[in-house]
Design a protein around this motif. Structure first.
Motif, PDB file in Angstrom:
ATOM      1  N   LYS A   1       0.777  -1.221  -0.238  1.00 47.17           N
ATOM      2  CA  LYS A   1      -0.102  -0.022  -0.010  1.00 47.17           C
ATOM      3  C   LYS A   1       0.872   1.424   0.026  1.00 47.17           C
ATOM      4  O   LYS A   1       2.104   1.025   0.222  1.00 47.17           O
ATOM      5  CB  LYS A   1      -1.016  -0.086   1.136  1.00 47.17           C
ATOM      6  CG  LYS A   1      -0.134   0.046   2.445  1.00 47.17           C
ATOM      7  CD  LYS A   1       0.226   1.180   3.036  1.00 47.17           C
ATOM      8  CE  LYS A   1       1.596   0.951   3.780  1.00 47.17           C
ATOM      9  NZ  LYS A   1       2.211   2.382   3.957  1.00 47.17           N
ATOM     10  N   PRO A   2       0.375   2.320  -0.447  1.00 48.14           N
ATOM     11  CA  PRO A   2      -0.882   2.464  -1.142  1.00 48.14           C
ATOM     12  C   PRO A   2      -1.070   2.033  -2.464  1.00 48.14           C
ATOM     13  O   PRO A   2       0.069   1.620  -3.043  1.00 48.14           O
ATOM     14  CB  PRO A   2      -1.236   4.119  -1.001  1.00 48.14           C
ATOM     15  CG  PRO A   2       0.347   4.435  -1.007  1.00 48.14           C
ATOM     16  CD  PRO A   2       1.091   3.779  -0.109  1.00 48.14           C
ATOM     17  N   VAL A   3      -2.227   1.525  -2.840  1.00 41.68           N
ATOM     18  CA  VAL A   3      -2.179   0.839  -3.980  1.00 41.68           C
ATOM     19  C   VAL A   3      -1.591   1.335  -5.502  1.00 41.68           C
ATOM     20  O   VAL A   3      -0.945   0.739  -6.051  1.00 41.68           O
ATOM     21  CB  VAL A   3      -3.565   0.306  -4.438  1.00 41.68           C
ATOM     22  CG1 VAL A   3      -4.447   1.560  -4.722  1.00 41.68           C
ATOM     23  CG2 VAL A   3      -3.663  -0.905  -5.474  1.00 41.68           C
ATOM     24  N   THR A   4      -1.829   2.614  -5.366  1.00 38.58           N
ATOM     25  CA  THR A   4      -1.293   3.317  -6.586  1.00 38.58           C
ATOM     26  C   THR A   4      -0.864   4.833  -5.993  1.00 38.58           C
ATOM     27  O   THR A   4      -0.798   5.115  -4.988  1.00 38.58           O
ATOM     28  CB  THR A   4      -2.169   3.594  -7.673  1.00 38.58           C
ATOM     29  OG1 THR A   4      -3.139   4.111  -7.153  1.00 38.58           O
ATOM     30  CG2 THR A   4      -2.719   2.027  -8.387  1.00 38.58           C
ATOM     31  N   MET A   5      -0.489   5.706  -7.091  1.00 41.29           N
ATOM     32  CA  MET A   5       0.225   6.960  -6.807  1.00 41.29           C
ATOM     33  C   MET A   5      -1.169   7.836  -6.875  1.00 41.29           C
ATOM     34  O   MET A   5      -1.258   9.018  -6.227  1.00 41.29           O
ATOM     35  CB  MET A   5       0.883   7.390  -7.876  1.00 41.29           C
ATOM     36  CG  MET A   5       2.245   7.110  -7.647  1.00 41.29           C
ATOM     37  SD  MET A   5       3.485   8.276  -6.767  1.00 41.29           S
ATOM     38  CE  MET A   5       3.790   9.539  -7.915  1.00 41.29           C
ATOM     39  N   THR A   6      -2.307   7.503  -7.783  1.00 37.49           N
ATOM     40  CA  THR A   6      -3.502   8.365  -7.836  1.00 37.49           C
ATOM     41  C   THR A   6      -4.870   7.552  -7.911  1.00 37.49           C
ATOM     42  O   THR A   6      -4.895   6.558  -7.800  1.00 37.49           O
ATOM     43  CB  THR A   6      -3.449   9.042  -9.324  1.00 37.49           C
ATOM     44  OG1 THR A   6      -3.666   7.882 -10.255  1.00 37.49           O
ATOM     45  CG2 THR A   6      -2.062   9.928  -9.579  1.00 37.49           C
ATOM     46  N   VAL A   7      -5.671   8.431  -7.565  1.00 41.41           N
ATOM     47  CA  VAL A   7      -7.294   7.847  -7.483  1.00 41.41           C
ATOM     48  C   VAL A   7      -7.441   7.011  -8.915  1.00 41.41           C
ATOM     49  O   VAL A   7      -8.125   6.133  -8.965  1.00 41.41           O
ATOM     50  CB  VAL A   7      -8.253   9.077  -7.042  1.00 41.41           C
ATOM     51  CG1 VAL A   7      -9.686   8.183  -7.290  1.00 41.41           C
ATOM     52  CG2 VAL A   7      -8.299   9.281  -5.551  1.00 41.41           C
ATOM     53  N   GLU A   8      -7.191   7.768 -10.028  1.00 38.15           N
ATOM     54  CA  GLU A   8      -7.641   7.376 -11.128  1.00 38.15           C
ATOM     55  C   GLU A   8      -6.861   6.074 -11.612  1.00 38.15           C
ATOM     56  O   GLU A   8      -7.355   5.036 -12.060  1.00 38.15           O
ATOM     57  CB  GLU A   8      -7.058   8.369 -12.488  1.00 38.15           C
ATOM     58  CG  GLU A   8      -7.811   9.663 -12.436  1.00 38.15           C
ATOM     59  CD  GLU A   8      -7.408  10.582 -11.278  1.00 38.15           C
ATOM     60  OE1 GLU A   8      -8.300  11.728 -10.775  1.00 38.15           O
ATOM     61  OE2 GLU A   8      -6.373  10.439 -10.592  1.00 38.15           O
ATOM     62  N   GLU A   9      -5.439   5.846 -11.153  1.00 37.03           N
ATOM     63  CA  GLU A   9      -4.797   4.556 -11.272  1.00 37.03           C
ATOM     64  C   GLU A   9      -5.479   3.340 -10.289  1.00 37.03           C
ATOM     65  O   GLU A   9      -5.741   2.349 -10.941  1.00 37.03           O
ATOM     66  CB  GLU A   9      -3.251   4.723 -10.879  1.00 37.03           C
ATOM     67  CG  GLU A   9      -2.590   5.457 -11.812  1.00 37.03           C
ATOM     68  CD  GLU A   9      -1.162   5.747 -11.398  1.00 37.03           C
ATOM     69  OE1 GLU A   9      -0.299   5.996 -12.216  1.00 37.03           O
ATOM     70  OE2 GLU A   9      -0.956   5.302 -10.191  1.00 37.03           O
ATOM     71  N   ALA A  10      -5.864   3.842  -9.441  1.00 40.94           N
ATOM     72  CA  ALA A  10      -6.514   2.849  -8.426  1.00 40.94           C
ATOM     73  C   ALA A  10      -8.106   2.463  -8.899  1.00 40.94           C
ATOM     74  O   ALA A  10      -8.103   1.176  -8.799  1.00 40.94           O
ATOM     75  CB  ALA A  10      -6.723   3.377  -6.970  1.00 40.94           C
ATOM     76  N   GLU A  11      -8.736   3.287  -9.324  1.00 41.76           N
ATOM     77  CA  GLU A  11      -9.889   2.823  -9.911  1.00 41.76           C
ATOM     78  C   GLU A  11      -9.791   2.115 -11.361  1.00 41.76           C
ATOM     79  O   GLU A  11     -10.438   0.878 -11.363  1.00 41.76           O
ATOM     80  CB  GLU A  11     -10.647   4.246 -10.256  1.00 41.76           C
ATOM     81  CG  GLU A  11     -11.136   4.836  -9.246  1.00 41.76           C
ATOM     82  CD  GLU A  11     -11.873   6.119  -9.367  1.00 41.76           C
ATOM     83  OE1 GLU A  11     -12.584   6.638  -8.471  1.00 41.76           O
ATOM     84  OE2 GLU A  11     -11.569   6.740 -10.646  1.00 41.76           O
ATOM     85  N   ASP A  12      -8.699   2.261 -11.964  1.00 41.74           N
ATOM     86  CA  ASP A  12      -8.598   1.658 -13.154  1.00 41.74           C
ATOM     87  C   ASP A  12      -8.112   0.150 -12.953  1.00 41.74           C
ATOM     88  O   ASP A  12      -8.582  -0.668 -13.323  1.00 41.74           O
ATOM     89  CB  ASP A  12      -7.450   2.275 -14.138  1.00 41.74           C
ATOM     90  CG  ASP A  12      -7.002   1.601 -15.386  1.00 41.74           C
ATOM     91  OD1 ASP A  12      -7.911   1.439 -16.234  1.00 41.74           O
ATOM     92  OD2 ASP A  12      -5.997   0.978 -15.438  1.00 41.74           O
TER      93      ASP A  12
END
Length: 377
Positions: free
Chosen positions: A105-116
């Motif tokens: 964690k955190p899963v990615t750098m951005t919300v958009e990456e995480a959602e994708d």
């Protein structure tokens, strides 16, 4: 059943300790083994670092995946232990290839990456576990079960915290690798303290407490001169049931090490847990305080938690065992998906919790920048 074969992405080289923690966690139950790795961002260093782990080395995660797809490298799942900016691409690549992933964690750098990434995980049906290590502590798992079973009634308020003191000075200017990348926006993202340990406090509040966060009011500070990102993270949150969560984290609390924990207040009782005394869980019922101690011989553990216990009372699984439990959950998902006889996996955090954590951090950053205004997730 044969041992699952595991690869590590990141985690190699001097100054990186967590790759070796994962190596021990992978091996703990003798049902998994680390066989390969792309352990550094520099191709030559990646190959060289493989000797430290006694595994087959690859110059990059792409080279590793290519070898797997060609049939040259047997692999059951991959573990991603890179800095934040290098989570998304390998996670996406292996998920798209149908290979299960355990990601730090955190899963990615951005919300958009995480959602994708969540969309890809769900579309492919690939097992994915987010490595919030502390959620593997059996007493934290027991707390979640107690909340889920209504032991403390309706949750009204949650206090979740993580206090450290290791960044009370500008260690990033002294060449410490762990401090350098965490305080660098290009490698860690929009929040240092919030993304690093504030997400642990967030998961403690929401994963254990059983309620999502609707909106936040936040105050983030960068107390050390010259530091761009926060080293102190303070949030008041409104929960989806109307309750309140106070979620705080700091890296400038001199003398504190890993003071992580939570207090959950319900209308019929309260729960309290501290990571530095991880073997016990305190339940307060108004007249009597009950302390539950870890131990594989204790009958009060539900089977969902008992199957993760390895030692009798008086002996502690602690940190390595907690991380191993996340690997065990992923292993169970893999084996059950193949039709093998394996216990049911505990619902440890996955891609959805990763998205929620990223939305929480972004909302906190935005709220703080706007003077603490209430900001929706």
């Amino acid at each position: 059943m044969g041992k699952l074969k595991v690869a590590l992405i990141g985690g190699g080289g001097p100054g990186n300790f967590f790759g070796h923690v994962h190596k021990r966690a992978i091996a703990l139950d003798n049902s998994r083994e680390l066989v390969a790795g792309a352990l550094r961002s520099d191709p030559r260093e990646a190959i060289a670092a493989a000797a430290d782990y006694d595994v087959t080395g690859y110059a990059s995660h792409s080279a590793l995946l290519e070898a797997v797809q060609k049939g040259d490298q047997p692999l059951d799942y991959v573990t991603i232990v890179t800095p934040n900016h290098a989570h998304y691409e390998p996670a996406k690549a292996f998920v798209e290839a149908g290979i299960p992933v355990l990601c730090e964690k955190p899963v990615t750098m951005t919300v958009e990456e995480a959602e994708d990434l969540q969309r890809r995980v769900e579309a492919r049906g690939v097992p994915f576990v987010l490595a919030h290590t502390y959620t593997g502590h059996p007493m934290m798992m027991l707390a979640k079960e107690m909340v889920r079973q209504g032991r403390i009634g309706q949750v009204r308020k949650i206090e979740a915290f993580y206090n450290q003191g290791w960044l009370a000075t500008a260690l990033e200017t002294e060449g410490l690798q762990q401090a350098e990348w965490r305080t660098d926006p290009s490698r860690t993202g929009i929040s240092n303290c919030g993304g690093d340990i504030g997400t642990h406090a967030f998961i403690a509040a929401t994963w254990v407490g059983g309620h999502s966060v609707k909106r936040v009011s936040a105050r983030l500070n960068a107390f050390v001169d010259g530091r761009v990102l926060d080293d102190d993270f303070n949030v008041i949150a409104e929960l989806d049931n109307g309750g309140t969560a106070v979620i705080t984290a700091t890296q400038i609390a001199v003398g504190y090490k890993n003071d992580h924990g939570f207090r959950i207040y319900g209308n019929e009782g309260s729960l309290e847990w501290h990571q530095e005394q991880a073997e016990s869980l305190l339940v307060r019922t108004g007249e009597v305080d009950e302390t539950y101690w870890i131990g594989g011989n204790f009958s009060f553990f539900p089977e969902s938690v008992a199957s993760y216990l390895r030692l009798p009372s008086g002996h502690h699984d602690d940190f390595f065992g907690a991380l191993a439990n996340l690997h065990t959950s992923l292993e169970r998902l893999i084996r059950r998906g193949r039709g093998e006889d394996a216990p049911e996996a505990f619902d440890h955090p996955g891609a959805a919790e990763g998205v929620a954590g990223m939305r929480f951090v972004k909302a906190a950053v935005d709220s703080s920048a706007a003077g603490g205004v209430w900001t929706d997730l």
